[in-house]
Design a protein around this motif. Structure first.
Motif, mmCIF file in Angstrom:
data_model
loop_
_atom_site.group_PDB
_atom_site.id
_atom_site.type_symbol
_atom_site.label_atom_id
_atom_site.label_comp_id
_atom_site.label_asym_id
_atom_site.label_seq_id
_atom_site.Cartn_x
_atom_site.Cartn_y
_atom_site.Cartn_z
ATOM 1 N N MET A 1 0.835 -1.189 0.000
ATOM 2 C CA MET A 1 0.000 0.000 0.000
ATOM 3 C C MET A 1 0.878 1.251 0.000
ATOM 4 O O MET A 1 1.250 1.749 1.046
ATOM 5 N N PRO A 2 1.230 1.757 -1.153
ATOM 6 C CA PRO A 2 2.047 2.978 -1.200
ATOM 7 C C PRO A 2 1.200 4.231 -0.994
ATOM 8 O O PRO A 2 -0.027 4.197 -1.034
ATOM 9 N N TYR A 3 1.876 5.308 -0.791
ATOM 10 C CA TYR A 3 1.239 6.622 -0.730
ATOM 11 C C TYR A 3 1.358 7.252 -2.103
ATOM 12 O O TYR A 3 2.247 6.906 -2.880
ATOM 13 N N VAL A 4 0.445 8.166 -2.412
ATOM 14 C CA VAL A 4 0.477 8.864 -3.694
ATOM 15 C C VAL A 4 0.303 10.356 -3.457
ATOM 16 O O VAL A 4 -0.280 10.777 -2.461
ATOM 17 N N VAL A 5 0.804 11.125 -4.407
ATOM 18 C CA VAL A 5 0.628 12.577 -4.376
ATOM 19 C C VAL A 5 -0.532 12.903 -5.311
ATOM 20 O O VAL A 5 -0.600 12.392 -6.424
ATOM 21 N N THR A 6 -1.428 13.760 -4.851
ATOM 22 C CA THR A 6 -2.594 14.154 -5.641
ATOM 23 C C THR A 6 -2.403 15.570 -6.186
ATOM 24 O O THR A 6 -1.377 16.207 -5.942
ATOM 25 N N ASP A 7 -3.413 16.062 -6.879
ATOM 26 C CA ASP A 7 -3.320 17.397 -7.479
ATOM 27 C C ASP A 7 -3.222 18.524 -6.452
ATOM 28 O O ASP A 7 -2.915 19.654 -6.817
ATOM 29 N N GLY A 8 -3.439 18.223 -5.184
ATOM 30 C CA GLY A 8 -3.261 19.239 -4.150
ATOM 31 C C GLY A 8 -1.845 19.795 -4.125
ATOM 32 O O GLY A 8 -1.603 20.904 -3.649
ATOM 33 N N CYS A 9 -0.897 19.053 -4.665
ATOM 34 C CA CYS A 9 0.511 19.475 -4.693
ATOM 35 C C CYS A 9 0.806 20.475 -5.817
ATOM 36 O O CYS A 9 1.746 21.255 -5.721
ATOM 37 N N ILE A 10 0.005 20.436 -6.863
ATOM 38 C CA ILE A 10 0.284 21.274 -8.036
ATOM 39 C C ILE A 10 0.311 22.747 -7.664
ATOM 40 O O ILE A 10 -0.582 23.247 -7.002
ATOM 41 N N LYS A 11 1.364 23.420 -8.088
ATOM 42 C CA LYS A 11 1.614 24.848 -7.863
ATOM 43 C C LYS A 11 1.953 25.171 -6.404
ATOM 44 O O LYS A 11 2.281 26.304 -6.087
ATOM 45 N N CYS A 12 1.872 24.194 -5.502
ATOM 46 C CA CYS A 12 2.290 24.403 -4.112
ATOM 47 C C CYS A 12 3.710 23.855 -3.960
ATOM 48 O O CYS A 12 4.598 24.545 -3.511
ATOM 49 N N LYS A 13 3.871 22.604 -4.342
ATOM 50 C CA LYS A 13 5.161 21.909 -4.353
ATOM 51 C C LYS A 13 5.998 22.171 -3.107
ATOM 52 O O LYS A 13 7.171 22.506 -3.177
ATOM 53 N N TYR A 14 5.354 22.015 -1.949
ATOM 54 C CA TYR A 14 6.113 22.050 -0.695
ATOM 55 C C TYR A 14 6.942 20.773 -0.673
ATOM 56 O O TYR A 14 6.486 19.730 -1.117
ATOM 57 N N THR A 15 8.122 20.829 -0.157
ATOM 58 C CA THR A 15 8.972 19.640 -0.172
ATOM 59 C C THR A 15 9.273 19.120 1.234
ATOM 60 O O THR A 15 10.243 18.386 1.421
ATOM 61 N N TYR A 27 9.813 12.225 -6.617
ATOM 62 C CA TYR A 27 10.341 12.681 -7.898
ATOM 63 C C TYR A 27 9.715 14.027 -8.204
ATOM 64 O O TYR A 27 8.546 14.272 -7.887
ATOM 65 N N GLU A 28 10.506 14.914 -8.829
ATOM 66 C CA GLU A 28 10.101 16.300 -8.986
ATOM 67 C C GLU A 28 9.742 16.682 -10.409
ATOM 68 O O GLU A 28 10.548 16.570 -11.327
ATOM 69 N N GLY A 29 8.517 17.171 -10.550
ATOM 70 C CA GLY A 29 8.082 17.763 -11.797
ATOM 71 C C GLY A 29 8.226 19.272 -11.714
ATOM 72 O O GLY A 29 8.616 19.816 -10.678
ATOM 73 N N GLU A 30 7.914 19.940 -12.790
ATOM 74 C CA GLU A 30 8.035 21.395 -12.826
ATOM 75 C C GLU A 30 7.210 22.068 -11.730
ATOM 76 O O GLU A 30 7.670 23.013 -11.107
ATOM 77 N N ASN A 31 5.980 21.551 -11.481
ATOM 78 C CA ASN A 31 5.163 22.225 -10.474
ATOM 79 C C ASN A 31 4.482 21.290 -9.471
ATOM 80 O O ASN A 31 3.545 21.679 -8.793
ATOM 81 N N MET A 32 4.984 20.057 -9.350
ATOM 82 C CA MET A 32 4.482 19.142 -8.320
ATOM 83 C C MET A 32 5.473 18.003 -8.104
ATOM 84 O O MET A 32 6.427 17.857 -8.859
ATOM 85 N N LEU A 33 5.218 17.215 -7.081
ATOM 86 C CA LEU A 33 6.010 16.033 -6.783
ATOM 87 C C LEU A 33 5.145 14.796 -6.998
ATOM 88 O O LEU A 33 3.921 14.887 -6.973
ATOM 89 N N VAL A 34 5.779 13.652 -7.186
ATOM 90 C CA VAL A 34 5.090 12.367 -7.215
ATOM 91 C C VAL A 34 5.911 11.370 -6.406
ATOM 92 O O VAL A 34 7.090 11.592 -6.128
ATOM 93 N N ILE A 35 5.270 10.262 -6.040
ATOM 94 C CA ILE A 35 5.917 9.177 -5.303
ATOM 95 C C ILE A 35 5.985 7.966 -6.226
ATOM 96 O O ILE A 35 4.984 7.609 -6.854
ATOM 97 N N HIS A 36 7.142 7.322 -6.277
ATOM 98 C CA HIS A 36 7.253 6.080 -7.051
ATOM 99 C C HIS A 36 6.608 4.985 -6.208
ATOM 100 O O HIS A 36 7.128 4.629 -5.142
#
Length: 112
Positions: A1-15, A27-36
């Motif tokens: 059961m992994p965790y996932v990043v949702t659209d709540g991260c977009i344009k916030c991209k707190y790290t 992993y880092e995108g231009e305006n959000m993060l994701v989890i592998h």
């Protein structure tokens, strides 16, 4: 059961989440993060650290649609292992609805 990043991260991209992850699965995108999802060990320490409340366990119904998106972009974007400053206007996007449709960028971030 992994965790996932949702659209709540977009344009916030707190790290804050990156700083506490014991396996460096962000992993880092231009305006959000994701989890592998294959690297996440389901420890859950990242979830309470997210000021945007954008991280959910994949068992949460709201997270289901984000699992494949996290998987896809975590193989394309650079790994991030250190906290960075959030965008100057991050707080103004926190809690906004429809951010994926309005602002998502498939471009990679700088990693680090």
């Amino acid at each position: 059961m992994p965790y996932v990043v949702t659209d709540g991260c977009i344009k916030c991209k707190y790290t804050d989440c990156v700083e506490v992850c014991p396996v460096d699965c962000f992993y880092e995108g231009e305006n959000m993060l994701v989890i592998h999802p294959d690297e996440c060990i389901d420890c859950g320490v990242c979830e309470p650290e997210c000021p945007a409340e954008a991280i959910l366990p994949d068992t949460d119904g709201k997270a289901e649609s984000w699992l494949e998106m996290n998987r896809e972009y975590s193989t394309q974007w650079p790994n991030i292992t250190r906290k960075k400053d959030a965008p100057a206007d991050a707080d103004s996007f926190k809690g906004m609805d429809g951010k994926y449709e309005k602002f998502f960028s498939p471009k990679p971030g700088t990693g680090g």
